[in-house]
Design an enzyme around this catalytic site. Structure first.
Site, PDB file in Angstrom:
ATOM      1  N   HIS A  19       0.836  -1.215   0.000  1.00 21.24           N
ATOM      2  CA  HIS A  19       0.000   0.000   0.000  1.00 21.24           C
ATOM      3  C   HIS A  19       0.869   1.263   0.000  1.00 21.24           C
ATOM      4  O   HIS A  19       0.603   2.213  -0.721  1.00 21.24           O
ATOM      5  CB  HIS A  19      -0.879   0.057   1.261  1.00 21.24           C
ATOM      6  CG  HIS A  19      -1.859  -1.068   1.406  1.00 21.24           C
ATOM      7  ND1 HIS A  19      -1.947  -1.831   2.533  1.00 21.24           N
ATOM      8  CD2 HIS A  19      -2.802  -1.546   0.558  1.00 21.24           C
ATOM      9  CE1 HIS A  19      -2.915  -2.727   2.387  1.00 21.24           C
ATOM     10  NE2 HIS A  19      -3.445  -2.585   1.201  1.00 21.24           N
ATOM     11  N   LYS A  45     -15.420 -11.006   9.522  1.00 20.90           N
ATOM     12  CA  LYS A  45     -14.985 -11.420  10.860  1.00 20.90           C
ATOM     13  C   LYS A  45     -13.461 -11.505  10.992  1.00 20.90           C
ATOM     14  O   LYS A  45     -12.940 -11.520  12.085  1.00 20.90           O
ATOM     15  CB  LYS A  45     -15.638 -12.743  11.239  1.00 20.90           C
ATOM     16  CG  LYS A  45     -15.439 -13.870  10.234  1.00 20.90           C
ATOM     17  CD  LYS A  45     -16.173 -15.101  10.734  1.00 20.90           C
ATOM     18  CE  LYS A  45     -16.134 -16.284   9.818  1.00 20.90           C
ATOM     19  NZ  LYS A  45     -16.190 -16.138   8.410  1.00 20.90           N
ATOM     20  N   ARG A  94      -1.908  -6.354  -8.131  1.00 16.80           N
ATOM     21  CA  ARG A  94      -0.866  -7.322  -7.780  1.00 16.80           C
ATOM     22  C   ARG A  94      -0.749  -8.380  -8.854  1.00 16.80           C
ATOM     23  O   ARG A  94       0.193  -8.434  -9.599  1.00 16.80           O
ATOM     24  CB  ARG A  94      -1.182  -7.959  -6.426  1.00 16.80           C
ATOM     25  CG  ARG A  94      -0.764  -7.091  -5.278  1.00 16.80           C
ATOM     26  CD  ARG A  94      -1.355  -7.553  -4.003  1.00 16.80           C
ATOM     27  NE  ARG A  94      -2.804  -7.402  -4.025  1.00 16.80           N
ATOM     28  CZ  ARG A  94      -3.567  -7.405  -2.953  1.00 16.80           C
ATOM     29  NH1 ARG A  94      -3.038  -7.597  -1.789  1.00 16.80           N
ATOM     30  NH2 ARG A  94      -4.871  -7.233  -3.049  1.00 16.80           N
ATOM     31  N   SER A 132      -2.229  -7.899   3.011  1.00 17.84           N
ATOM     32  CA  SER A 132      -2.524  -7.757   4.443  1.00 17.84           C
ATOM     33  C   SER A 132      -2.916  -9.090   5.069  1.00 17.84           C
ATOM     34  O   SER A 132      -2.506  -9.426   6.174  1.00 17.84           O
ATOM     35  CB  SER A 132      -3.677  -6.783   4.652  1.00 17.84           C
ATOM     36  OG  SER A 132      -3.335  -5.517   4.211  1.00 17.84           O
TER      37      SER A 132
HETATM   38  P1  ADP Z   1      -5.553  -6.310   0.867  1.00 25.54           P
HETATM   39  O1  ADP Z   1      -6.370  -6.303   2.125  1.00 25.54           O
HETATM   40  O2  ADP Z   1      -6.009  -7.302  -0.165  1.00 25.54           O
HETATM   41  O3  ADP Z   1      -4.083  -6.325   1.047  1.00 25.54           O
HETATM   42  P2  ADP Z   1      -6.738  -3.697   0.358  1.00 25.54           P
HETATM   43  O4  ADP Z   1      -8.179  -3.895   0.133  1.00 25.54           O
HETATM   44  O5  ADP Z   1      -6.339  -3.030   1.605  1.00 25.54           O
HETATM   45  O6  ADP Z   1      -5.863  -4.982   0.145  1.00 25.54           O
HETATM   46  O7  ADP Z   1      -6.105  -2.955  -0.884  1.00 25.54           O
HETATM   47  C1  ADP Z   1      -6.319  -1.669  -1.311  1.00 25.54           C
HETATM   48  C2  ADP Z   1      -5.716  -1.515  -2.670  1.00 25.54           C
HETATM   49  O8  ADP Z   1      -4.315  -1.710  -2.592  1.00 25.54           O
HETATM   50  C3  ADP Z   1      -6.206  -2.515  -3.700  1.00 25.54           C
HETATM   51  O9  ADP Z   1      -6.274  -1.860  -4.948  1.00 25.54           O
HETATM   52  C4  ADP Z   1      -5.134  -3.556  -3.723  1.00 25.54           C
HETATM   53  O10 ADP Z   1      -5.077  -4.234  -4.950  1.00 25.54           O
HETATM   54  C5  ADP Z   1      -3.908  -2.698  -3.504  1.00 25.54           C
HETATM   55  N1  ADP Z   1      -2.782  -3.452  -2.975  1.00 25.54           N
HETATM   56  C6  ADP Z   1      -2.706  -4.105  -1.801  1.00 25.54           C
HETATM   57  N2  ADP Z   1      -1.505  -4.693  -1.653  1.00 25.54           N
HETATM   58  C7  ADP Z   1      -0.797  -4.394  -2.787  1.00 25.54           C
HETATM   59  C8  ADP Z   1       0.519  -4.712  -3.271  1.00 25.54           C
HETATM   60  N3  ADP Z   1       1.351  -5.484  -2.575  1.00 25.54           N
HETATM   61  N4  ADP Z   1       0.889  -4.224  -4.470  1.00 25.54           N
HETATM   62  C9  ADP Z   1       0.035  -3.470  -5.198  1.00 25.54           C
HETATM   63  N5  ADP Z   1      -1.204  -3.138  -4.821  1.00 25.54           N
HETATM   64  C10 ADP Z   1      -1.628  -3.587  -3.626  1.00 25.54           C
END
Ligand code: ADP
Length: 175
Positions: A19, A45, A94, A132
């Site tokens: 992120h 959950k 990703r 995450s």
């Molecule tokens: P997650 O919980 O799946 O890690 P989020 O919903 O918090 O992801 O992700 C927010 C945005 O950030 C999404 O567009 C997701 O594809 C992107 N994102 C999360 N991790 C990465 C990463 N390692 N590289 C590129 N984009 C990412």
């Protein structure tokens, strides 16, 4: 004022280096980036941090970057973007697995509001595989997460699972 604003929505439970990478890249494209923690999609959950906790972690990591604003939102993303005067919605990509979902999102969002453009960025190769969900799993099992999250987030994860382990231990200790 002719500032370009983008909204970067997600669950951020918690913020990872993936992120962080996308946010820094996004800042090269826009004047102002609103990192928006989604309230609706994150009530599952397996969420670990509360919405305010997630916001605080992001705020702390970007405390020296005045162009980043952190908030949460509920309801339709395109409505939120419109409210904030954002013409761009930033997302990270990703793997192929993200593509399918994002592809649908673009289509649906366009029919809801065609004034907002979705922009996709890829993180540096070393940050691409970070998710995450996996970071939480590794932390829960006592693995080393330093490379995957900013130091502040690593601390918060350690603390969270230390508490969990303590409670678990207490519950099992006969009085
Ligand atoms: P997650 O919980 O799946 O890690 P989020 O919903 O918090 O992801 O992700 C927010 C945005 O950030 C999404 O567009 C997701 O594809 C992107 N994102 C999360 N991790 C990465 C990463 N390692 N590289 C590129 N984009 C990412």
């Amino acid at each position: 004022m002719n500032e370009t604003t983008a909204v970067y929505p997600g669950s951020f439970d918690p913020l990872t280096r993936g992120h962080e990478d996308i946010i820094r890249r996004g800042l090269r494209l826009v004047d102002r980036l609103v990192v928006a923690v989604a309230e609706t999609a994150t009530q599952g959950k397996d969420s670990l941090f509360s919405i305010p906790e997630r916001e605080d972690l992001i705020r702390t990591v970007f405390r020296e970057e005045p162009r980043v604003e952190v908030t949460s939102f509920s309801g339709l993303l395109v409505d939120f973007a419109r409210e904030r005067g954002a013409r761009l919605i930033l997302r990270g990509l990703r793997a192929v697995s993200d593509f399918e979902y994002e592809f649908q999102m673009v289509g649906m969002n366009r029919s809801l509001n065609d004034d907002v453009e979705m922009v996709f960025l890829m993180a540096d190769a070393k940050n691409q595989a970070i998710a995450s969900k996996l970071v939480k799993e590794i932390a829960r099992l006592g693995g080393d997460i330093e490379g995957f999250v900013p130091p502040m987030v690593a601390e918060a994860l350690l603390e969270r699972f230390r508490d969990a382990r303590e409670n678990h231990r207490k519950a099992r200790t006969p009085r």
